[in-house]
Design a protein around this motif. Structure first.
Motif, PDB file in Angstrom:
ATOM      1  N   VAL A 159      -8.056 -14.033  14.574  1.00 28.36           N
ATOM      2  CA  VAL A 159      -7.637 -12.670  14.260  1.00 28.36           C
ATOM      3  C   VAL A 159      -8.615 -11.680  14.896  1.00 28.36           C
ATOM      4  O   VAL A 159      -9.838 -11.834  14.756  1.00 28.36           O
ATOM      5  CB  VAL A 159      -7.569 -12.413  12.746  1.00 28.36           C
ATOM      6  N   ASP A 172      -9.907  -7.711  15.119  1.00 25.09           N
ATOM      7  CA  ASP A 172      -9.895  -6.302  14.776  1.00 25.09           C
ATOM      8  C   ASP A 172      -9.508  -5.569  16.065  1.00 25.09           C
ATOM      9  O   ASP A 172      -9.484  -6.178  17.139  1.00 25.09           O
ATOM     10  CB  ASP A 172     -11.288  -5.881  14.290  1.00 25.09           C
ATOM     11  N   CYS A 183      -5.640  -7.430  12.951  1.00 29.95           N
ATOM     12  CA  CYS A 183      -5.743  -6.809  11.634  1.00 29.95           C
ATOM     13  C   CYS A 183      -6.640  -5.577  11.772  1.00 29.95           C
ATOM     14  O   CYS A 183      -7.844  -5.714  12.026  1.00 29.95           O
ATOM     15  CB  CYS A 183      -6.342  -7.770  10.611  1.00 29.95           C
ATOM     16  N   THR A 228       0.878  -8.214  13.770  1.00 29.52           N
ATOM     17  CA  THR A 228      -0.143  -7.177  13.648  1.00 29.52           C
ATOM     18  C   THR A 228      -0.060  -6.578  12.255  1.00 29.52           C
ATOM     19  O   THR A 228       1.033  -6.249  11.782  1.00 29.52           O
ATOM     20  CB  THR A 228       0.067  -6.057  14.689  1.00 29.52           C
ATOM     21  N   LEU A 229      -1.198  -6.454  11.595  1.00 24.63           N
ATOM     22  CA  LEU A 229      -1.281  -5.791  10.299  1.00 24.63           C
ATOM     23  C   LEU A 229      -2.102  -4.526  10.458  1.00 24.63           C
ATOM     24  O   LEU A 229      -3.205  -4.561  11.012  1.00 24.63           O
ATOM     25  CB  LEU A 229      -1.921  -6.707   9.254  1.00 24.63           C
ATOM     26  N   SER A 230      -1.561  -3.407   9.968  1.00 31.53           N
ATOM     27  CA  SER A 230      -2.258  -2.122  10.071  1.00 31.53           C
ATOM     28  C   SER A 230      -2.470  -1.534   8.685  1.00 31.53           C
ATOM     29  O   SER A 230      -2.183  -2.179   7.670  1.00 31.53           O
ATOM     30  CB  SER A 230      -1.457  -1.161  10.955  1.00 31.53           C
ATOM     31  N   ASP A 270       0.091  -1.795   5.866  1.00 23.83           N
ATOM     32  CA  ASP A 270       0.537  -3.124   5.433  1.00 23.83           C
ATOM     33  C   ASP A 270      -0.240  -3.688   4.246  1.00 23.83           C
ATOM     34  O   ASP A 270       0.048  -4.794   3.787  1.00 23.83           O
ATOM     35  CB  ASP A 270       0.449  -4.107   6.605  1.00 23.83           C
ATOM     36  N   ILE A 272      -6.357  -7.688   3.684  1.00 23.70           N
ATOM     37  CA  ILE A 272      -5.669  -7.783   4.978  1.00 23.70           C
ATOM     38  C   ILE A 272      -5.855  -9.160   5.609  1.00 23.70           C
ATOM     39  O   ILE A 272      -4.934  -9.703   6.224  1.00 23.70           O
ATOM     40  CB  ILE A 272      -6.150  -6.660   5.932  1.00 23.70           C
ATOM     41  N   TYR A 273      -7.030  -9.782   5.400  1.00 23.19           N
ATOM     42  CA  TYR A 273      -7.269 -11.103   5.982  1.00 23.19           C
ATOM     43  C   TYR A 273      -6.675 -12.225   5.147  1.00 23.19           C
ATOM     44  O   TYR A 273      -6.271 -13.264   5.683  1.00 23.19           O
ATOM     45  CB  TYR A 273      -8.760 -11.299   6.230  1.00 23.19           C
ATOM     46  N   ALA A 332      -3.183 -12.170   6.316  1.00 25.00           N
ATOM     47  CA  ALA A 332      -3.073 -12.794   7.642  1.00 25.00           C
ATOM     48  C   ALA A 332      -3.028 -14.315   7.530  1.00 25.00           C
ATOM     49  O   ALA A 332      -2.213 -14.970   8.187  1.00 25.00           O
ATOM     50  CB  ALA A 332      -4.244 -12.354   8.518  1.00 25.00           C
TER      51      ALA A 332
END
Length: 226
Positions: free
Chosen positions: A16, A18, A117, A141-143, A146, A156-157, A160
């Motif tokens: 992942v 950043d 992420c 993709t996570l923003s 999300d 967020i992780y 993921a």
């Protein structure tokens, strides 16, 4: 730096990234944005304030700015103004960080899935990735929109890892900020800090590994890449 989860020959199932400051040189642009945003109000954007907000999602970022300078404004108004400034200043300025594209190619050659992420908004993510047509090269993709709790919260992780269908320790996270590393480490992922000029003075003691850049041979060795 931690070493309790490192082991020779360990295999990871996903990576992942950043985005800001790790994949692209956007932290330099954000510095200019913060400086102009506060200059419009007769204030100064300092390195201390920049360090306090780096890697965080919009709401806590701008709430910190408001508290720092005792502003009588709403965080979402500052966020909207800042985003417009950022997108205006981005034209002709966006550059990949050293080693990014070679690392992506190496991961693809090894069939290791990858994702992004980031604490940036979905609009900013789309604008940046479209510049190099990178979106299709990532599984997802996570923003900021999300998750409920942004970095340094591990949400967020953890999300993921669920999307990859793996456990967090089977996932490598690449981060350039202390805030991001705290989120990745808190999730239980193998955390690699890649400090830039904007973050070298931060505390990366929670990271499993600190490397000089995305081209660092130690990173390739860790990921089992050639």
């Amino acid at each position: 730096m931690k070493d309790n989860r490192t082991s020779p020959g360990r295999q990871f199932l996903a990576v992942v990234f950043d985005m800001d400051g790790l994949m692209f040189n956007t932290e330099a642009v954000y510095w200019e944005v913060g400086s102009e945003l506060l200059a419009r109000r007769g204030l100064v954007f300092t390195p201390e304030l920049n360090a306090a907000i780096m890697g965080r999602p919009p709401q806590p970022c701008f709430e910190t700015i408001i508290r720092w300078h005792n502003l009588d404004e709403n965080w979402w108004e500052l966020a909207a103004e800042s985003e417009e400034l950022f997108l205006e200043k981005l034209s002709g300025r966006l550059e990949p960080m050293p080693g990014l594209f070679v690392l992506l190619e190496a991961l693809e050659a090894a069939a290791i899935p990858k994702a992004i992420c980031t604490s940036s908004s979905g609009r900013v993510v789309e604008r940046i990735l479209s510049e190099f047509n990178l979106g299709p090269r990532f599984l997802f993709t996570l923003s900021a929109e999300d998750v409920v709790a942004g970095k340094p919260n591990p949400e967020i992780y953890l999300k993921a890892a669920r999307l990859f269908g793996i456990s967090p320790p089977e996932m490598v996270v690449l981060e350039d900020s202390q805030t991001g590393c705290q989120a990745a480490s808190g999730a239980g992922a193998f955390t690699v800090a890649v400090p830039g000029d904007h973050s070298r003075d931060q505390d990366f003691s929670c990271a499993d590994l600190v490397v000089g850049s995305l081209a660092d041979p130690i990173l390739y060795q860790t990921l089992g890449l050639r």
